[in-house]
Design a protein around this motif. Structure first.
Motif, short mmCIF file in Angstrom:
data_model
loop_
_atom_site.label_atom_id
_atom_site.label_comp_id
_atom_site.label_asym_id
_atom_site.label_seq_id
_atom_site.Cartn_x
_atom_site.Cartn_y
_atom_site.Cartn_z
N GLU A 48 -60.34 65.10 26.09
CA GLU A 48 -60.85 65.16 27.32
C GLU A 48 -61.63 66.54 27.32
O GLU A 48 -61.44 67.52 26.84
CB GLU A 48 -59.59 65.18 28.43
CG GLU A 48 -58.88 63.80 28.27
CD GLU A 48 -59.69 62.85 29.05
OE1 GLU A 48 -60.65 62.95 29.55
OE2 GLU A 48 -59.15 61.43 28.73
N PRO A 49 -62.38 66.68 28.60
CA PRO A 49 -63.44 67.71 28.57
C PRO A 49 -62.50 69.20 28.83
O PRO A 49 -62.87 70.08 28.24
CB PRO A 49 -64.18 67.49 29.89
CG PRO A 49 -64.28 66.09 29.92
CD PRO A 49 -63.01 65.38 29.31
N HIS A 50 -61.36 69.10 29.53
CA HIS A 50 -60.66 70.24 29.78
C HIS A 50 -59.99 70.74 28.41
O HIS A 50 -59.47 71.91 28.27
CB HIS A 50 -59.73 69.98 30.72
CG HIS A 50 -58.73 69.10 30.41
ND1 HIS A 50 -58.79 67.73 30.54
CD2 HIS A 50 -57.20 69.32 30.00
CE1 HIS A 50 -57.55 67.18 30.29
NE2 HIS A 50 -56.66 68.16 29.89
N ALA A 51 -60.07 69.75 27.27
CA ALA A 51 -59.11 69.75 26.17
C ALA A 51 -59.74 70.13 24.95
O ALA A 51 -59.39 70.27 23.81
CB ALA A 51 -57.98 69.00 25.81
N LYS A 52 -61.20 70.14 25.10
CA LYS A 52 -61.95 70.16 23.77
C LYS A 52 -62.02 71.43 23.06
O LYS A 52 -62.15 71.37 21.92
CB LYS A 52 -63.38 69.88 24.12
CG LYS A 52 -63.95 68.49 24.39
CD LYS A 52 -65.45 68.23 24.56
CE LYS A 52 -65.59 66.65 24.57
NZ LYS A 52 -65.29 66.08 23.33
N GLU A 53 -61.94 72.44 23.95
CA GLU A 53 -61.92 73.85 23.18
C GLU A 53 -60.69 73.94 22.16
O GLU A 53 -60.92 74.34 21.06
CB GLU A 53 -61.84 74.97 24.18
CG GLU A 53 -62.05 76.30 23.43
CD GLU A 53 -61.79 77.55 24.42
OE1 GLU A 53 -61.66 78.71 24.10
OE2 GLU A 53 -62.24 77.21 25.79
N GLU A 196 -50.40 65.31 32.84
CA GLU A 196 -51.48 64.67 32.21
C GLU A 196 -52.16 63.52 33.05
O GLU A 196 -53.39 63.37 33.02
CB GLU A 196 -50.76 63.79 30.86
CG GLU A 196 -50.69 64.94 29.72
CD GLU A 196 -49.92 63.99 28.62
OE1 GLU A 196 -49.70 62.61 28.61
OE2 GLU A 196 -49.28 64.70 27.66
N GLU A 199 -54.48 65.52 35.40
CA GLU A 199 -55.67 65.98 34.86
C GLU A 199 -56.38 64.84 34.24
O GLU A 199 -57.68 65.04 34.45
CB GLU A 199 -55.10 66.72 33.32
CG GLU A 199 -54.55 68.00 33.56
CD GLU A 199 -54.05 68.59 32.07
OE1 GLU A 199 -53.76 67.69 31.04
OE2 GLU A 199 -53.71 69.85 32.49
N LYS A 202 -58.36 64.17 37.60
CA LYS A 202 -59.40 65.13 37.99
C LYS A 202 -60.58 64.86 37.14
O LYS A 202 -61.76 65.16 37.71
CB LYS A 202 -58.66 66.55 37.64
CG LYS A 202 -59.64 67.51 37.78
CD LYS A 202 -59.03 69.07 37.53
CE LYS A 202 -59.98 70.21 37.80
NZ LYS A 202 -59.36 71.42 37.49
N THR A 203 -60.45 64.64 35.74
CA THR A 203 -61.54 64.33 35.13
C THR A 203 -62.43 62.93 35.62
O THR A 203 -63.46 63.13 35.47
CB THR A 203 -60.89 64.35 33.56
OG1 THR A 203 -60.27 65.27 32.98
CG2 THR A 203 -62.30 63.92 32.45
N GLU A 206 -64.41 64.35 38.00
CA GLU A 206 -65.58 65.06 37.87
C GLU A 206 -66.56 64.25 37.26
O GLU A 206 -67.75 64.61 37.39
CB GLU A 206 -64.83 66.34 36.66
CG GLU A 206 -64.16 67.20 37.47
CD GLU A 206 -63.52 68.04 36.27
OE1 GLU A 206 -63.66 67.74 34.96
OE2 GLU A 206 -62.77 69.13 36.60
#
Length: 259
Positions: A48-53, A196, A199, A202-203, A206
């Motif tokens: 997910e975008p928030h977990a890419k890093e 989860e 999140e 939220k994704t 977004e």
């Protein structure tokens, strides 16, 4: 931080073979397959975008582990001395690990991952992996759920039933950390499920999926509610079965750390 320390921090073990999920005696092809399977689990395209890093960081560590074990000379040094050459070509800091992955395997797509998950879940391979994880982590469900491929915490009722069946049949031993797990630890996993779900919602917002996608929105909400109810029912069953023991136990038994 060196590669072995990175493996310890990201995957709970400094053992490169364990990180890739293969035997120390594995062939070059087995190591390649192990790398492929492990990398599918954390590939940034799946996150997910928030977990890419975080997914990218773990993906890079897997690439480095494979680079060492796929090099006959580096693997021999690691097997003999338990160390890796941090300055060697295999671990060059400037390497593009996603490009390295694409050179080894075809370009990954969401459908590839979905197809892999469908074929893996409830397969003999998954069954063997679950039993192996149970043995490696002596029944610690947190570690088991983190190590088995393609699962999230909503899969726990299914995973636990598989383990209980294997214990009842005598295939694997009964570990106290599994059969008498504390209610506090169970609730911590339940909170992760709810986090989860929040999140994911939220994704979705977004990405604008709520506008003009009422059917999809209803589906997502329904699935989240069903999963939450399943986990609530599951915890209630566990409390009824093990509740008295959990209350008497006090401190939880720590699972042995994987080598």
């Amino acid at each position: 931080m060196g590669l072995l320390e990175q493996c310890e921090a990201a995957f709970g073990s400094p053992d490169l073979y364990r990180v890739l999920g293969v035997r120390r005696e594995a062939s070059a092809e087995e190591i390649r397959r192990g790398y492929h399977r492990a990398s599918l689990r954390v590939h940034p395209d799946r996150a997910e975008p928030h977990a890419k890093e975080e997914a990218t960081r773990r993906f890079q560590i897997l690439g480095k582990a494979y680079a060492v074990l796929s090099d006959a000379e580096q693997r021999a040094v690691y097997d003999e001395q338990g160390t890796v050459d941090e300055e060697g070509e295999a671990l060059r800091g400037e390497r593009d690990w996603q490009e390295y992955w694409r050179l080894l395997f075809k370009k990954i797509t969401v459908k590839d991952i979905e197809d892999f998950e469908k074929s893996y879940k409830d397969s003999e391979e998954e069954l063997a992996d679950i039993k192996a994880a149970y043995m490696d982590f002596e029944g610690d469900m947190d570690r088991i759920m983190e190590s088995v491929l393609c699962v999230d915490y909503t899969d726990e009722p299914r995973i636990r039933k598989i383990i209980e069946k294997a214990i009842d049949s005598g295939e694997i031993p009964s570990h106290k950390s599994f059969v008498k797990e504390s209610k506090q630890k169970m609730m911590a996993r339940k909170r992760r499920v709810e986090k989860e779900a929040r999140e994911a919602e939220k994704t979705k917002d977004e990405l604008g999926l709520g506008d003009g996608a009422d059917d999809l929105k209803a589906l997502i909400q329904s699935r989240n509610k069903d999963r939450k109810k399943e986990m609530d029912d599951f915890l209630a069953q566990l409390e009824a079965k093990y509740g008295n023991n959990a209350k008497k136990g006090g401190k939880k038994t720590a699972a042995k750390k994987g080598k």
